[in-house]
Design an enzyme around this catalytic site. Structure first.
Site, PDB file in Angstrom:
ATOM      1  CD  GLU A  69      -2.997  -1.079   2.260  1.00 37.51           C
ATOM      2  OE1 GLU A  69      -2.805  -0.260   3.187  1.00 37.51           O
ATOM      3  OE2 GLU A  69      -3.923  -1.917   2.277  1.00 37.51           O
ATOM      4  CG  HIS A 106      -8.623   1.113   3.009  1.00 34.06           C
ATOM      5  ND1 HIS A 106      -7.624   1.749   2.315  1.00 34.06           N
ATOM      6  CD2 HIS A 106      -8.002   0.273   3.879  1.00 34.06           C
ATOM      7  CE1 HIS A 106      -6.447   1.319   2.761  1.00 34.06           C
ATOM      8  NE2 HIS A 106      -6.652   0.433   3.702  1.00 34.06           N
TER       9      HIS A 106
END
Length: 326
Positions: A172, A205
């Site tokens: 990420e 997310h």
């Protein structure tokens, strides 16, 4: 500007905000569209890779985690190509190697490894004290566990631990910080990039909503409220790690801070207020936040980390360079 050149991408009229942002930095306005589109495609590739495997199992099942490891590691390995193609399309010449621009360099690596992590631990001083008070082990026993090889073998064979502490922080931060920030900075400047980049991170997310709804893990309202909270939290955290990345010019700091925050989780403030030792714990919560803001600037001073490649993407004399790059 020395070492930086941009070829015109389009003669079409752009929206005023993007035109103004690009114009202030001396770049062609079409650059903003290319940068935003590149970041959007990269974010979609990362999230989309999680769903190439069809499965009826929940996300925490080891088989699902292993397959997703393959997906995100593949996308992460290819993510520098997005930056490379972006540079070719826009014609930007940064004056620094691609990997250095993405935070892979040795200059100041020792400080970049430990100082941002220490700064983050200071911010979480309250939760750390609360964790220590509630821990059933004595300090010496805890050290014995940490230095016991069998403990790390158990961790490294636990798929959820690997995901939360290693793979997720590494991939990420590589995708959403190391690759996106260099593409955003020439368009928006450093300050705006710090708050723009986390939007891609926070939106990414939202894919958790799909699985929560699919497995009916709560009501629709509670799931979306939880997603909204997670978006807010990840956006704020993303802005922090973006700041760390820009101020240090290294990827290692954001990765370690991300791993640490995944381990600690969101501070259990309500639990702290009900704790038998709440006065002590709350005092450390406040102390940690005060010390964090006092140490934030000096501990991320670029002088500690060497020349910052990403700052070469700014126009000389930019107001951003006066406080973020020096």
């Amino acid at each position: 500007m020395d070492g930086v050149g941009v070829m015109s991408l389009s003669e079409e009229e752009e929206d005023e905000p993007l035109h103004r942002a690009a114009g202030e930095l001396g770049y062609a306005p079409g650059l903003c569209w290319v940068s935003l589109a590149s970041c959007f495609m990269l974010a979609c590739s990362y999230v989309g890779s999680l769903y190439v495997w069809k499965s009826d199992l929940p996300r925490d099942h080891p088989a699902v985690i292993k397959r997703r490891f393959t997906s995100v590691l593949t996308v992460s390995a290819l993510s520098p190509l997005f930056v490379s193609v972006w540079k070719e399309v826009t014609g930007i010449k940064s004056g620094a190697p691609l990997l250095a621009l993405m935070g892979f360099r040795l200059d100041g690596i020792f400080n970049a490894t430990f100082l941002p992590l220490f700064l983050t631990m200071v911010l979480f001083l309250g939760p750390l004290i609360q964790l220590a008070m509630d821990c059933p082990w004595e300090f010496i026993d805890g050290l014995k566990v940490v230095f016991d090889p069998r403990f790390w073998v158990l961790c490294l064979t636990d798929m959820r631990w690997l995901r939360n502490q290693v793979i997720a922080p590494l991939t990420e931060e590589l995708v959403f910080r190391a690759c996106m920030l260099p593409m955003l900075v020439p368009c928006t400047g450093l300050s705006t990039a710090i708050f723009t980049c986390p939007l891609f991170f926070g939106i990414a997310h939202f894919h958790h909503v799909i699985e929560l709804l699919r497995f009916r893990q709560g009501t629709v309202v509670s799931i979306f409220l939880s997603a909204a909270f997670q978006f807010s939290y990840t956006a704020v955290f993303g802005a922090y790690t973006a700041f760390i990345f820009i101020r240090t010019g290294h990827l290692i700091g954001p990765v370690l801070c991300h791993s640490f925050c995944n381990y600690i989780g969101f501070p259990a403030i309500f639990t702290a207020c009900e704790h038998p030792q709440r006065f002590i714990i709350i005092t450390f919560y406040v102390l940690g936040m005060v010390l964090f803001f006092l140490l934030l600037h000096p501990m991320t001073d670029p002088a500690l980390y060497g020349d910052l490649p990403i700052c070469h993407l700014l126009q000389r004399g930019s107001s951003d360079s006066s406080w973020l790059c020096s």
